[in-house]
Design a protein around this motif. Structure first.
Motif, PDB file in Angstrom:
ATOM      1  N   MET A  77       0.007  11.731  -5.402  1.00  0.00           N
ATOM      2  CA  MET A  77      -1.112  10.821  -5.697  1.00  0.00           C
ATOM      3  C   MET A  77      -0.733   9.959  -6.907  1.00  0.00           C
ATOM      4  O   MET A  77       0.087  10.372  -7.717  1.00  0.00           O
ATOM      5  CB  MET A  77      -2.385  11.628  -5.980  1.00  0.00           C
ATOM      6  N   PRO A  78      -1.304   8.765  -7.096  1.00  0.00           N
ATOM      7  CA  PRO A  78      -2.359   8.190  -6.276  1.00  0.00           C
ATOM      8  C   PRO A  78      -1.786   7.522  -5.028  1.00  0.00           C
ATOM      9  O   PRO A  78      -0.608   7.171  -4.979  1.00  0.00           O
ATOM     10  CB  PRO A  78      -2.985   7.140  -7.202  1.00  0.00           C
ATOM     11  N   CYS A  79      -2.663   7.387  -4.036  1.00  0.00           N
ATOM     12  CA  CYS A  79      -2.268   6.633  -2.852  1.00  0.00           C
ATOM     13  C   CYS A  79      -3.460   5.795  -2.400  1.00  0.00           C
ATOM     14  O   CYS A  79      -4.592   6.056  -2.808  1.00  0.00           O
ATOM     15  CB  CYS A  79      -1.802   7.581  -1.741  1.00  0.00           C
ATOM     16  N   ASP A  80      -3.190   4.795  -1.575  1.00  0.00           N
ATOM     17  CA  ASP A  80      -4.269   3.939  -1.079  1.00  0.00           C
ATOM     18  C   ASP A  80      -4.933   4.550   0.151  1.00  0.00           C
ATOM     19  O   ASP A  80      -6.131   4.395   0.361  1.00  0.00           O
ATOM     20  CB  ASP A  80      -3.713   2.556  -0.714  1.00  0.00           C
ATOM     21  N   VAL A  81      -4.105   5.190   0.982  1.00  0.00           N
ATOM     22  CA  VAL A  81      -4.634   5.773   2.226  1.00  0.00           C
ATOM     23  C   VAL A  81      -4.036   7.164   2.411  1.00  0.00           C
ATOM     24  O   VAL A  81      -2.831   7.354   2.220  1.00  0.00           O
ATOM     25  CB  VAL A  81      -4.258   4.907   3.461  1.00  0.00           C
ATOM     26  N   LEU A  82      -4.895   8.115   2.748  1.00  0.00           N
ATOM     27  CA  LEU A  82      -4.419   9.463   3.087  1.00  0.00           C
ATOM     28  C   LEU A  82      -4.702   9.677   4.575  1.00  0.00           C
ATOM     29  O   LEU A  82      -5.834   9.468   5.027  1.00  0.00           O
ATOM     30  CB  LEU A  82      -5.175  10.506   2.261  1.00  0.00           C
ATOM     31  N   ILE A  83      -3.673  10.050   5.330  1.00  0.00           N
ATOM     32  CA  ILE A  83      -3.881  10.380   6.746  1.00  0.00           C
ATOM     33  C   ILE A  83      -3.457  11.834   6.936  1.00  0.00           C
ATOM     34  O   ILE A  83      -2.276  12.171   6.796  1.00  0.00           O
ATOM     35  CB  ILE A  83      -3.061   9.477   7.688  1.00  0.00           C
ATOM     36  N   ALA A  84      -4.432  12.690   7.233  1.00  0.00           N
ATOM     37  CA  ALA A  84      -4.150  14.125   7.332  1.00  0.00           C
ATOM     38  C   ALA A  84      -3.978  14.503   8.809  1.00  0.00           C
ATOM     39  O   ALA A  84      -4.951  14.844   9.481  1.00  0.00           O
ATOM     40  CB  ALA A  84      -5.267  14.922   6.674  1.00  0.00           C
ATOM     41  N   ALA A  85      -2.746  14.421   9.286  1.00  0.00           N
ATOM     42  CA  ALA A  85      -2.460  14.788  10.682  1.00  0.00           C
ATOM     43  C   ALA A  85      -1.954  16.222  10.795  1.00  0.00           C
ATOM     44  O   ALA A  85      -1.741  16.721  11.896  1.00  0.00           O
ATOM     45  CB  ALA A  85      -1.427  13.828  11.267  1.00  0.00           C
ATOM     46  N   ALA A  86      -1.758  16.873   9.653  1.00  0.00           N
ATOM     47  CA  ALA A  86      -1.225  18.243   9.692  1.00  0.00           C
ATOM     48  C   ALA A  86      -2.260  19.213  10.260  1.00  0.00           C
ATOM     49  O   ALA A  86      -3.464  19.016  10.113  1.00  0.00           O
ATOM     50  CB  ALA A  86      -0.839  18.684   8.281  1.00  0.00           C
ATOM     51  N   ALA A  87      -1.764  20.238  10.915  1.00  0.00           N
ATOM     52  CA  ALA A  87      -2.618  21.340  11.365  1.00  0.00           C
ATOM     53  C   ALA A  87      -2.464  22.442  10.319  1.00  0.00           C
ATOM     54  O   ALA A  87      -1.510  23.228  10.359  1.00  0.00           O
ATOM     55  CB  ALA A  87      -2.188  21.816  12.738  1.00  0.00           C
ATOM     56  N   VAL A  88      -3.363  22.418   9.365  1.00  0.00           N
ATOM     57  CA  VAL A  88      -3.255  23.324   8.214  1.00  0.00           C
ATOM     58  C   VAL A  88      -3.946  24.648   8.549  1.00  0.00           C
ATOM     59  O   VAL A  88      -5.072  24.644   9.071  1.00  0.00           O
ATOM     60  CB  VAL A  88      -3.947  22.691   6.982  1.00  0.00           C
ATOM     61  N   LYS A 120       0.841  -1.210   0.000  1.00  0.00           N
ATOM     62  CA  LYS A 120       0.000   0.000   0.000  1.00  0.00           C
ATOM     63  C   LYS A 120       0.876   1.259   0.000  1.00  0.00           C
ATOM     64  O   LYS A 120       1.959   1.267   0.587  1.00  0.00           O
ATOM     65  CB  LYS A 120      -0.885   0.044   1.256  1.00  0.00           C
ATOM     66  N   HIS A 121       0.351   2.291  -0.653  1.00  0.00           N
ATOM     67  CA  HIS A 121       1.022   3.595  -0.610  1.00  0.00           C
ATOM     68  C   HIS A 121       0.237   4.492   0.352  1.00  0.00           C
ATOM     69  O   HIS A 121      -0.961   4.728   0.147  1.00  0.00           O
ATOM     70  CB  HIS A 121       1.061   4.213  -2.005  1.00  0.00           C
ATOM     71  N   ILE A 122       0.890   4.951   1.395  1.00  0.00           N
ATOM     72  CA  ILE A 122       0.222   5.776   2.406  1.00  0.00           C
ATOM     73  C   ILE A 122       0.789   7.202   2.321  1.00  0.00           C
ATOM     74  O   ILE A 122       2.003   7.398   2.411  1.00  0.00           O
ATOM     75  CB  ILE A 122       0.472   5.230   3.840  1.00  0.00           C
ATOM     76  N   LEU A 123      -0.110   8.153   2.161  1.00  0.00           N
ATOM     77  CA  LEU A 123       0.286   9.567   2.114  1.00  0.00           C
ATOM     78  C   LEU A 123      -0.117  10.215   3.439  1.00  0.00           C
ATOM     79  O   LEU A 123      -1.282  10.112   3.848  1.00  0.00           O
ATOM     80  CB  LEU A 123      -0.430  10.236   0.933  1.00  0.00           C
ATOM     81  N   ILE A 124       0.853  10.837   4.102  1.00  0.00           N
ATOM     82  CA  ILE A 124       0.580  11.422   5.429  1.00  0.00           C
ATOM     83  C   ILE A 124       0.975  12.897   5.427  1.00  0.00           C
ATOM     84  O   ILE A 124       2.067  13.245   4.956  1.00  0.00           O
ATOM     85  CB  ILE A 124       1.375  10.662   6.516  1.00  0.00           C
ATOM     86  N   THR A 125       0.087  13.751   5.947  1.00  0.00           N
ATOM     87  CA  THR A 125       0.489  15.150   6.145  1.00  0.00           C
ATOM     88  C   THR A 125       0.795  15.349   7.632  1.00  0.00           C
ATOM     89  O   THR A 125       0.174  14.713   8.487  1.00  0.00           O
ATOM     90  CB  THR A 125      -0.605  16.153   5.706  1.00  0.00           C
ATOM     91  N   ALA A 126       1.766  16.215   7.914  1.00  0.00           N
ATOM     92  CA  ALA A 126       2.191  16.401   9.308  1.00  0.00           C
ATOM     93  C   ALA A 126       2.642  17.840   9.538  1.00  0.00           C
ATOM     94  O   ALA A 126       3.011  18.549   8.599  1.00  0.00           O
ATOM     95  CB  ALA A 126       3.351  15.452   9.615  1.00  0.00           C
ATOM     96  N   GLY A 127       2.622  18.220  10.815  1.00  0.00           N
ATOM     97  CA  GLY A 127       3.174  19.524  11.198  1.00  0.00           C
ATOM     98  C   GLY A 127       2.242  20.681  10.908  1.00  0.00           C
ATOM     99  O   GLY A 127       1.093  20.494  10.483  1.00  0.00           O
TER     100      GLY A 127
END
Ligand code: PMT
Length: 402
Positions: A265-276, A189-196
């Motif tokens: 992109m593309p990714c299988d899972v996006l996890i948006a942990a960033a405080a945008v 799986k390709h996981i895209l994560i935003t952080a910070g």
């Protein structure tokens, strides 16, 4: 390489000559990014001083179960809960036997009973003691109970004998400890994560930002990589080391973050942990803004809406399994449920940021995950590293349901 990024490891040291190698082990674990607390048996202190281990671990060494001063600090139950892994090295024949019995007659054995963290043992003893049927039976029982036995290896021993019973070398032990966290739940799986945080420029020297440290997102990236995923981590400005096997893309503003995510992109899972930042200044001045020396008036800054990264990606035709975070100071679950619906998400992670011991910039977190059926699953307060692993496991089981 930070294969143990933010992992909390208790190194238990038994009373054997190999205890001198534990000092090097502590160093290696810390080099890999782990936070280490050392627990020594009385026998261990005959071989190596607590002071050495204190200097190398950067933390006070724990020795006694019945020490009121130590219990007033991090008591044995707290220590047991703190750990992501207990690694006993060296583990003597006597310690193995006491672990089989379920003894709680010193701090180390008590801790083993009290923790729910995985426990790894690095046996070290004379070859005849290791070969003895009592020790072999103990090793088998411990193995069956889920203790992970690392070694022993074979070679010349301190007593002059040659054979099986040497403690594994510190470097190998540290690598083995890192391997214990690996599993295959997200392989392929390709996981895209935003952080910070994001930074929205007002002029070349000033900006709008928030208190996000990136710790939650980086821990998630590490946990996803440990679960076998290919991980892309898009991060706002933070002071964190990139976890091993993670591709990191640094950005500043929300618009940069969106562009980097779209490119990944593309990714299988996006996890948006960033405080945008939801808003940015309408214009960013090319030169430093100067105050008017002839006026005591304030200054008005016009803010305009930023794009919503998560909502944008969650409504694409190739939308990934989308996981958002909701950081709220009040009405937490209600607002989180609204965000799940409004942003078309599969899961939302509710984060109570009114509690300063969790959430922004803290080392710990406590979360409630809400799914599309409004089912809630809570994960109590623990390290962000542990929460990240729990959340990644939770996501791994949910993506197969969709
Ligand atoms: O970085 P740490 O110090 O470890 O702290 C972790 C954290 C508290 C920042 C993190 O756990 C967290 O809760 N992140 C989301 C914080 C937030 O700003 O939430 P929000 O309610 O404003 O946004 C909801 C969701 O939409 C979030 O997943 C956010 O990443 C996303 N979003 C929001 C606005 C925007 N313009 N684009 C987005 O993608």
């Amino acid at each position: 390489m930070q294969r143990l990024f933010q992992k909390r490891i208790i190194v238990g040291i038994g009373g054997g000559i190999a205890a001198y190698k534990s000092a090097e082990l502590v160093r290696r674990l810390r080099d890999l990014g782990a936070e280490v607390h050392v627990v020594m048996t009385r026998g261990a202190r005959e071989f190596i001083t607590p002071l050495t281990l204190q200097a190398l671990s950067g933390n006070p060494v724990h020795t006694d179960l019945l020490d009121p001063q130590a219990e007033a600090g991090m008591g044995h139950i707290e220590l047991a809960r703190w750990a992501d892994l207990v690694l006993i090295a060296p583990c003597t024949a006597d310690l193995m036997s006491r672990l089989v019995q379920g003894s709680a007659n010193d701090l180390l054995t008590t801790l083993v009973l009290a923790t729910d963290a995985p426990i790894a043992l690095a046996p070290a003893m004379n070859q005849a003691m290791w070969a003895d049927s009592a020790t072999q039976t103990n090793a088998e029982i411990l193995n069956q109970r889920g203790f992970k036995l690392l070694g022993p290896s074979s070679g010349i021993q301190a007593c002059g004998d040659i054979g099986l019973g040497r403690m594994l070398e510190p470097e190998l032990l540290a690598q083995n400890a890192a391997d214990l966290f690996a599993h295959k739940a997200l392989t392929g799986k390709h996981i895209l994560i935003t952080a910070g945080p994001t930074r929205e420029d007002i002029d070349p020297v000033r900006y709008i930002t928030n208190h996000s440290s990136g710790k939650m997102g980086f821990s998630l990236a590490e946990a996803a990589a440990e679960a076998g995923a290919r991980v892309t981590l898009v991060s706002g400005p933070v002071h964190l080391v990139t976890p091993d096997r993670v591709e990191r893309i640094d950005v500043n503003s929300a618009r940069d973050m969106l562009a980097a995510c779209e490119a990944a992109m593309p990714c299988d899972v996006l996890i948006a942990a960033a405080a945008v930042a939801d808003y940015r200044p309408e214009t960013s001045a090319e030169k430093k803004l100067k105050k008017d020396p002839n006026s005591a008036d304030g200054m008005t800054l016009k803010l305009i809406r930023n794009p919503d990264i998560l909502a944008t990606l969650a409504q694409r035709a190739d939308r990934p399994f989308s996981v958002g975070f909701a950081a709220e100071t009040h009405n937490l679950l209600e607002y989180a449920a609204c965000k799940l619906r409004d942003k078309n998400l599969d899961l939302i992670v509710a984060n109570d940021v009114a509690n300063t011991s969790i959430g922004f910039n803290s080392d710990e977190n406590a979360i409630t995950v809400i799914d599309r059926e409004q089912q809630q699953t809570s994960f109590p307060q623990t390290s962000k590293s542990k929460i990240a692993r729990q959340l990644i496991d939770f996501i791994a089981t949910h993506i197969h349901k969709v």
